[in-house]
Structure formats: structure tokens, C-alpha cells
Scaffold this active site. Structure first.
Site, PDB file in Angstrom:
ATOM      1  CB  CYS A 254      -0.938  -0.007   1.196  1.00 15.67           C
ATOM      2  SG  CYS A 254      -2.014  -1.446   1.198  1.00 15.67           S
ATOM      3  CE  LYS A 312       1.349  -5.256   8.449  1.00 19.09           C
ATOM      4  NZ  LYS A 312       0.301  -4.326   8.822  1.00 19.09           N
TER       5      LYS A 312
HETATM    6  C1  UGA Z   1      -1.335   0.382   5.572  1.00 17.71           C
HETATM    7  C2  UGA Z   1      -2.142   1.306   6.489  1.00 17.71           C
HETATM    8  O1  UGA Z   1      -1.593   1.280   7.798  1.00 17.71           O
HETATM    9  C3  UGA Z   1      -3.617   0.890   6.538  1.00 17.71           C
HETATM   10  O2  UGA Z   1      -4.359   1.810   7.306  1.00 17.71           O
HETATM   11  C4  UGA Z   1      -4.157   0.869   5.099  1.00 17.71           C
HETATM   12  O3  UGA Z   1      -5.507   0.466   5.064  1.00 17.71           O
HETATM   13  C5  UGA Z   1      -3.320  -0.092   4.276  1.00 17.71           C
HETATM   14  O4  UGA Z   1      -1.954   0.352   4.279  1.00 17.71           O
HETATM   15  C6  UGA Z   1      -3.887  -0.090   2.892  1.00 17.71           C
HETATM   16  O5  UGA Z   1      -3.897   0.951   2.240  1.00 17.71           O
HETATM   17  O6  UGA Z   1      -4.435  -1.122   2.459  1.00 17.71           O
HETATM   18  P1  UGA Z   1      -0.228  -2.032   5.874  1.00 17.71           P
HETATM   19  O7  UGA Z   1       0.330  -1.863   4.493  1.00 17.71           O
HETATM   20  O8  UGA Z   1      -0.836  -3.322   6.256  1.00 17.71           O
HETATM   21  O9  UGA Z   1      -1.361  -0.909   6.157  1.00 17.71           O
HETATM   22  O10 UGA Z   1       0.992  -1.771   6.833  1.00 17.71           O
HETATM   23  P2  UGA Z   1       1.443  -0.825   8.040  1.00 17.71           P
HETATM   24  O11 UGA Z   1       1.231  -1.560   9.294  1.00 17.71           O
HETATM   25  O12 UGA Z   1       0.876   0.530   7.937  1.00 17.71           O
HETATM   26  O13 UGA Z   1       3.002  -0.757   7.722  1.00 17.71           O
HETATM   27  C7  UGA Z   1       3.484  -0.199   6.494  1.00 17.71           C
HETATM   28  C8  UGA Z   1       5.003  -0.192   6.485  1.00 17.71           C
HETATM   29  O14 UGA Z   1       5.496   0.724   7.466  1.00 17.71           O
HETATM   30  C9  UGA Z   1       5.644  -1.530   6.801  1.00 17.71           C
HETATM   31  O15 UGA Z   1       6.767  -1.728   5.994  1.00 17.71           O
HETATM   32  C10 UGA Z   1       6.040  -1.384   8.267  1.00 17.71           C
HETATM   33  O16 UGA Z   1       7.103  -2.218   8.647  1.00 17.71           O
HETATM   34  C11 UGA Z   1       6.426   0.070   8.310  1.00 17.71           C
HETATM   35  N1  UGA Z   1       6.340   0.637   9.684  1.00 17.71           N
HETATM   36  C12 UGA Z   1       5.137   0.721  10.296  1.00 17.71           C
HETATM   37  C13 UGA Z   1       7.494   1.096  10.286  1.00 17.71           C
HETATM   38  O17 UGA Z   1       8.602   1.040   9.714  1.00 17.71           O
HETATM   39  N2  UGA Z   1       7.396   1.637  11.545  1.00 17.71           N
HETATM   40  C14 UGA Z   1       6.212   1.734  12.188  1.00 17.71           C
HETATM   41  O18 UGA Z   1       6.191   2.265  13.326  1.00 17.71           O
HETATM   42  C15 UGA Z   1       5.057   1.266  11.569  1.00 17.71           C
END
Ligand code: UGA
Length: 434
Positions: A254, A312
Site C-alpha cells: 500500500c 512487516k
Molecule cells: C497500511 C495502512 O496502515 C492501513 O491503514 C491501510 O488500510 C493499508 O496500508 C492499505 O492501504 O491497504 P499495511 O500496508 O498493512 O497498512 O501496513 P502498516 O502496518 O501501515 O506498515 C506499512 C510499512 O510501514 C511496513 O513496511 C512497516 O514495517 C512500516 N512501519 C510501520 C514502520 O517502519 N514503523 C512503524 O512504526 C510502523
């Protein structure tokens, strides 16, 4: 209500199962024969918590096409919108799905676009293929690994389209909102606002992470501890405690796609979205800089024990995974990558070869241990046991999840993103003083 869901990916399947569980009559249309066969056997194709149990519990039906689409009150469209030319969203699956349902759906039926689509898409469909139906933008905000949790208890429901569609959308969500037990706001707006609201949320979270990663990098430069800095920021409700963990960059299916689509959308309208462009650029640099750290610490033909491949923790997804991108950079540079991930079963890339059975096997004879996905089990590893099997003594923590003191006590030299072992901090202080 009679509901048809087009597409059984994360968004479609979670929406369908939740709708069926709260009492709607749901048919899911999935065109991938393998996925369809699995769903018909009530097997979870996503590996999402709770999906298997819900598949067994609900009566949602899975079909290659919905023979009774004309009975549907609400049709949810949840097909993929991958990255296309110049970073723009590729809408071919949306267009195809809407063309085919235009003739079969009854006039006045509500077609809710759950996929992430550029601003103006719903207007275009409303005046084009779907002029007899009511087109609503109804973006989804679920996270992978929490698909059902976020669908059953969303922070907000956003929908926008012609006023005549509002009652149907409110009826559709009423049982789910009642089940959530706390006030889940349903924000009604124009379809353009709803479309932008989705990109704005993902764009903001990605930008927040790029900023967080810059702070972590700067903490390294000035001898501060990013954990302390970011931990203090988390207590400010205006900043919010979420998405504050630094690392080797953000990825997944995403953020990379949606940030580029948002930047392309802005550029297409002649608007220069400087902050977003910088966030995207920073993210690419974050990964490259992290790879340089690993390369500096290991011989050019060395072996890397790579812990994590998923984008993640809590997911087996390696799409746009920074961990996988790192593996490719290191392998292409001549290093041997021995990878292990608790959820990824098959190597997603020839450069990586076979996956190790566990963390210790991945790190055997490695010149460096590199943590690339924030799985809790990596934070709890017996580091002394790990050190006994490694050749080199460096541990590079790309997710700031290993306690540096534990790593040092186990005999590792610790390298992190914004986090230094105490010894390094002391050395920094000496260097700064001299
Ligand atoms: C993300 C959004 O959080 C959702 O709200 C949205 O609905 C979704 O995209 C989408 O558009 O379908 P997601 O891709 O599952 O969800 O993942 P996240 O948990 O947001 O993490 C995204 C990336 O950021 C990952 O690579 C994760 O490792 C990284 N991340 C996240 C960090 O590096 N640090 C953090 O504190 C949180």
C-alpha cells in the site's frame, strides 16, 4: 441486505466475511480459480488471524460470477489497483469489473468502490459505465495482519457519492457499527473527498515514518538515542503513538503504491507535492544507507544471516518489502544471503536461494546478523546461542527491536538505526569531546 463483493483479496474478503457475519446475504466473486477453490473449501488464502474460523462460521458464498447480481442492493468492488505507468494507479481491473457489472446490476443499486482509486474515478464511473447505478467511494483502512480486527472495529467509515446512495450505505453498515459497540463514525462526503481521504491517510503515515527515520538517522549523527526521542514524542497526542518505529524503510502493498499514486495525481493536476515527494525519496535513501552499513561491516563475498523477509511482522507478504529489497542489494553485490522468516515459506527471489529453517540456521557461519523484519521472536532470540554459530561478530538491527545491551553482552558489536550500544555512545562522547 443482498451484497455482492467483487474480489477476495484482503479488503474484499475481510469486508465480505464481516458483512456476512453481521447478517447480510453475501456472494463473493473471485476470478482466480486457485483462490476460489480454496475459499470454497473454507480455507484462508491470506493467512490472516480469524479468517479461517470466520470462513467456517459464516454463510458467505464464493463464485466465479454472481448469477443473481441483479438482486444485489450493494456491490462492493475490491479489486487490485497496482502501480502503473509513472506511478499512477492502474485502473484496468476496476474498469473491467465495473463494465461487466454495469449490465447485470439493477438500476439504482449502490456500487461501493473499496479499492484505492485516484480522485475523480467514481465521478468518471458514475457518468460512464455505471450511469444507471449509484457509485460510492468507500475506502478501506485495514492493516495486513489485522484485517478482520480493523474491519469489525474500524476507526472510521468513510463514504461519499450521490445523496441517494447514503441510506443504503448507512443500512449496510448499521449492524457492523452496532456490533462494534462503540461509536464508529460514518463520515459522509463527496466521492472526491472520500477518494482523497484514503490517499491522505496512507501518504501521511508514510511521511510520518520518513520523518521518524530521519530523526533516527540524525540521532546516530549527534549521539542521541532514537528510542528515547521517539518514545517521548509518542506521549504527545497531537503526534500520536502509532507509526513511530524507525527502521530500514517502509514498504508493503500500500504505502509505496499509494504515495506514488498521490504524487502522480498531484503532478497531473499541476500541483507540486514537495513533502510527499521528499518522503518517497527519503524512503529509498533509507534502504540504500542501511544496505551500506551492512556492506561496510562485512566482506564483499561474505555471508549475511538475514532475519525477516516479510514487509512487516505479522504478515507473510513480501510485496515491496524493504527486507527483500535489502536481500537483493546484498546478493547482487556478491554476498550470500541466508534468510529466515517465521511466516514466509518459499524464497520469493532466486537471489536468496533456499530459506533457512530457523534463525540459528540462517546465521550459521554468517559474517553479520541483520534484522530486517520486526518479528517479536527476533527480539527474544538467545543472542549468545546465535553468536556461537556466527563467524562475524556484528549484529545490524534494521528495526530497532534488539536490546543493544543484550547484543553486546552476547559478544556482538551492535549497529542500529538511531540506537547505539552504550559502549558506542561512550565512544561517541569521547570523539565529540576530542
Ligand atoms: C497500511 C495502512 O496502515 C492501513 O491503514 C491501510 O488500510 C493499508 O496500508 C492499505 O492501504 O491497504 P499495511 O500496508 O498493512 O497498512 O501496513 P502498516 O502496518 O501501515 O506498515 C506499512 C510499512 O510501514 C511496513 O513496511 C512497516 O514495517 C512500516 N512501519 C510501520 C514502520 O517502519 N514503523 C512503524 O512504526 C510502523
Amino acid at each position: 441486505m443482498r451484497v455482492t463483493v467483487i474480489g477476495a483479496g484482503y479488503v474484499g474478503l475481510a469486508s465480505a466475511l464481516a458483512a456476512a457475519d453481521v447478517g447480510h446475504d453475501v456472494v463473493v466473486v473471485e476470478r482466480d480459480p486457485d483462490r476460489l477453490a480454496r475459499l470454497r473449501r473454507r480455507e484462508d488464502p491470506l493467512g490472516e488471524p480469524g479468517v479461517a474460523a470466520l470462513l467456517r462460521r459464516t454463510r458467505a458464498r464464493f463464485e466465479a460470477s454472481d448469477a443473481e447480481l441483479d438482486r444485489a442492493d450493494v456491490i462492493l468492488v475490491a479489486v487490485g489497483t497496482p502501480m502503473g505507468v509513472d506511478g499512477r494507479a492502474d485502473l484496468s481491473q476496476i474498469d473491467e469489473a465495473c463494465r461487466s457489472l454495469a449490465h447485470e446490476a439493477r438500476p439504482g443499486a449502490v456500487v461501493a468502490i473499496r479499492s484505492t482509486v485516484p480522485v475523480g474515478t467514481c465521478d468518471r464511473l458514475q457518468t460512464g459505465a455505471l450511469r444507471r447505478q449509484r457509485v460510492v467511494s468507500n475506502p478501506e483502512f485495514l492493516r495486513e495482519g489485522h484485517a478482520l480486527e480493523d474491519t469489525f472495529a474500524p476507526t472510521r467509515i468513510i463514504a461519499g457519492g450521490p445523496p441517494a446512495a447514503r441510506v443504503a450505505i448507512e443500512r449496510f453498515y448499521a449492524p457492523l457499527r452496532a456490533r462494534a459497540g462503540r461509536g464508529v463514525p460514518l463520515l459522509w462526503m463527496s466521492s472526491r473527498s472520500a477518494e482523497l481521504a484514503k490517499y491522505a491517510a496512507n501518504g501521511f503515515l508514510a511521511t510520518k515514518l520518513s520523518f521518524v527515520n530521519e530523526i533516527a538517522n540524525l540521532a546516530d549523527v549527534v549521539g542521541a538515542d532514537a528510542r528515547a526521542v521517539l518514545g517521548s514524542m509518542a506521549l504527545d497526542p497531537r503526534i500520536g503513538a502509532g507509526h513511530l518505529r524507525p527502521g530500514l524503510g517502509w514498504g508493503g502493498s500500500c504505502f509505496p503504491k499509494d504515495t506514488r499514486a498521490l504524487a502522480a495525481l498531484a503532478a497531473g493536476e499541476g500541483y507540486d507535492f514537495v513533502v510527499l515527494k521528499a518522503a518517497i525519496e527519503q524512503n529509498a535513501r533509507q534502504l540504500e544507507e542501511f544496505a551500506r552499513i551492512v556492506e561496510r561491516e562485512t566482506p564483499a563475498d561474505g555471508t549475511i544471516g538475514l532475519l525477516g523477509l516479510a514487509f512487516k511482522a505479522g504478515s507473510a507478504d513480501t510485496r515491496e518489502s524493504p527486507a527483500l529489497a535489502l536481500a537483493r542489494i546484498l546478493a547482487n553485490g556478491g554476498r550470500r544471503v541466508q534468510a529466515y522468516d517465521p511466516a514466509v515459506r518459499d524464497a520469493p527471489d532466486a537471489a536468496i536461494g533456499q530459506l533457512a529453517a530457523d534463525a540459528v540456521a540462517a546465521c550459521r557461519d554468517a559474517d553479520a546478523v541483520v534484522v530486517a523484519t520486526e518479528w517479536p521472536e527476533f527480539a527474544a532470540l538467545d543472542l549468545a546461542a546465535l553468536r556461537r554459530v556466527t563467524r562475524g561478530d556484528v549484529l545490524v538491527d534494521g528495526r530497532a527491536i534488539i536490546d543493544p545491551a543484550r547484543a553486546v553482552a552476547a559478544g556482538f558489536r551492535y549497529r542500529g538505526v538511531g540506537v547505539q550500544a552504550d559502549g558506542d555512545l561512550a565512544r561517541f562522547a569521547l570523539r565529540a569531546a576530542s
